[in-house]
Design a protein around this motif. Sequence first.
Motif, PDB file in Angstrom:
ATOM      1  N   VAL A 162     -12.564  -3.591   0.214  1.00 59.83           N
ATOM      2  CA  VAL A 162     -11.521  -3.161   1.165  1.00 59.83           C
ATOM      3  C   VAL A 162     -11.862  -1.780   1.724  1.00 59.83           C
ATOM      4  CG1 VAL A 162      -9.083  -2.476   1.376  1.00 59.83           C
ATOM      5  CG2 VAL A 162      -9.687  -4.556   0.107  1.00 59.83           C
ATOM      6  N   PHE A 163     -12.222  -0.850   0.852  1.00 55.36           N
ATOM      7  CA  PHE A 163     -12.601   0.497   1.325  1.00 55.36           C
ATOM      8  C   PHE A 163     -13.816   0.404   2.249  1.00 55.36           C
ATOM      9  CE2 PHE A 163     -10.713   2.272  -2.844  1.00 55.36           C
ATOM     10  CZ  PHE A 163      -9.548   2.672  -2.224  1.00 55.36           C
ATOM     11  N   GLY A 222      -7.145 -11.695   2.274  1.00 53.62           N
ATOM     12  CA  GLY A 222      -7.242 -10.607   3.251  1.00 53.62           C
ATOM     13  C   GLY A 222      -6.027  -9.711   3.337  1.00 53.62           C
ATOM     14  N   LEU A 223      -5.095  -9.827   2.382  1.00 52.29           N
ATOM     15  CA  LEU A 223      -3.871  -9.010   2.481  1.00 52.29           C
ATOM     16  C   LEU A 223      -4.166  -7.520   2.322  1.00 52.29           C
ATOM     17  CD1 LEU A 223      -2.494 -11.781   2.351  1.00 52.29           C
ATOM     18  CD2 LEU A 223      -0.767 -10.770   0.865  1.00 52.29           C
ATOM     19  N   ALA A 224      -4.969  -7.163   1.305  1.00 53.09           N
ATOM     20  CA  ALA A 224      -5.259  -5.739   1.106  1.00 53.09           C
ATOM     21  C   ALA A 224      -6.039  -5.184   2.296  1.00 53.09           C
ATOM     22  CB  ALA A 224      -6.033  -5.528  -0.194  1.00 53.09           C
ATOM     23  N   THR A 225      -6.937  -5.976   2.838  1.00 56.20           N
ATOM     24  CA  THR A 225      -7.691  -5.553   4.025  1.00 56.20           C
ATOM     25  C   THR A 225      -6.733  -5.288   5.183  1.00 56.20           C
ATOM     26  OG1 THR A 225      -9.568  -6.872   3.285  1.00 56.20           O
ATOM     27  CG2 THR A 225      -9.553  -6.245   5.604  1.00 56.20           C
ATOM     28  N   ALA A 226      -5.755  -6.184   5.374  1.00 57.67           N
ATOM     29  CA  ALA A 226      -4.767  -6.013   6.455  1.00 57.67           C
ATOM     30  C   ALA A 226      -3.885  -4.793   6.195  1.00 57.67           C
ATOM     31  CB  ALA A 226      -3.915  -7.271   6.578  1.00 57.67           C
ATOM     32  N   VAL A 264       0.875  -1.181   0.000  1.00 53.89           N
ATOM     33  CA  VAL A 264       0.000   0.000   0.000  1.00 53.89           C
ATOM     34  C   VAL A 264       0.905   1.221   0.000  1.00 53.89           C
ATOM     35  CG1 VAL A 264      -0.313  -0.007   2.544  1.00 53.89           C
ATOM     36  CG2 VAL A 264      -1.877   1.275   1.076  1.00 53.89           C
ATOM     37  N   HIS A 265       0.593   2.133  -0.900  1.00 53.17           N
ATOM     38  CA  HIS A 265       1.304   3.413  -0.950  1.00 53.17           C
ATOM     39  C   HIS A 265       0.320   4.492  -0.517  1.00 53.17           C
ATOM     40  CE1 HIS A 265       3.434   6.686  -3.558  1.00 53.17           C
ATOM     41  NE2 HIS A 265       3.433   6.956  -2.284  1.00 53.17           N
TER      42      HIS A 265
END
Length: 164
Positions: free
Chosen positions: A135-136, A97-101, A70-71
Motif C-alpha cells: 500500500v505504501f 484494494g480497500l487499504a489502497t483506496a 485509516v487514521h
Amino acid sequence: MFRSITPLMRSDAARIEDHLIRLCTDDRSLRFTAGLVTDETIRRHVSAIPFERDLVLGFVSQRGSVFGLVHGCVFTAAGRTHVEAAFSVDAAWRGRGLATALMQALTVCIADRVDDKGATVVGSCAARNLPMRAVFGHAGMTLRREDDEFHAHGVVRPSLAMAA
Ligand SMILES: CC(C)(COP(=O)(O)OP(=O)(O)OC[C@H]1O[C@@H](n2cnc3c(N)ncnc32)[C@H](O)[C@@H]1OP(=O)(O)O)[C@@H](O)C(=O)NCCC(=O)NCCS
C-alpha cells in the motif's frame, strides 16, 4: 468503492471501536506496533482521537459498521505539517484494494488542506507486513528498513501528487 469512503467523526467513535476490537491479537499488534493490545487499550485509544485535528476516514457498511479505516494523525514537526497514517481492514474484506483506496482518499484529503509547502506523510509497518508495504509503495512513498520495521515517507502537495 472509492466513493463510499467517508470522513468519520467523534459521533462514529463506537463503530470505530467495534472495528478495531474485531481485529485479532496479531492484527492488533501490527496495527498499533505493540505487544498485547487489549479491548480497553483500544477504547482508550479511540476516546483520545482528536477528530477535529486528525483525518479519520472509513468504509461504512449500509448497516453502519466500519469495515476499513485509516487514521491520519496530524502533527507539526520542524515547522511542517506531518500526517502519520495507520490502516486496518476487517479480515473478511482484505485483498480487495480497500487499504489502497483509503490511502488514495487520505492523500486527496491532505492535498485539500495543505498550503503551498505541502505535507509530509509517514507510516510504518512490520517487515513481514507485505500488504501494508505494498500500500505504501503503490502510493509512491519511499520505504526504509530499520531492523524489523519499514518506515514509509512521502510528500503531498496541493496538486495531489505524492513524491518521495
Ligand atoms: C494491512 C491491511 C490494512 C491491508 O488491507 P487490504 O485492504 O487487504 O489491502 P489491499 O487490498 O489494498 O492490498 C494491498 C496490496 O497488498 C497485496 N497483498 C495482499 N496480501 C498479500 C500477501 N499476503 N503478500 C503480499 N502481498 C499481499 C495486495 O495484492 C495488494 O497489492 P496489489 O495492489 O499490488 O495487488 C490489512 O491487511 C490489515 O488490516 N491488517 C491488520 C492491521 C495492519 O497490519 N495495519 C497496518 C499497520 S499501519
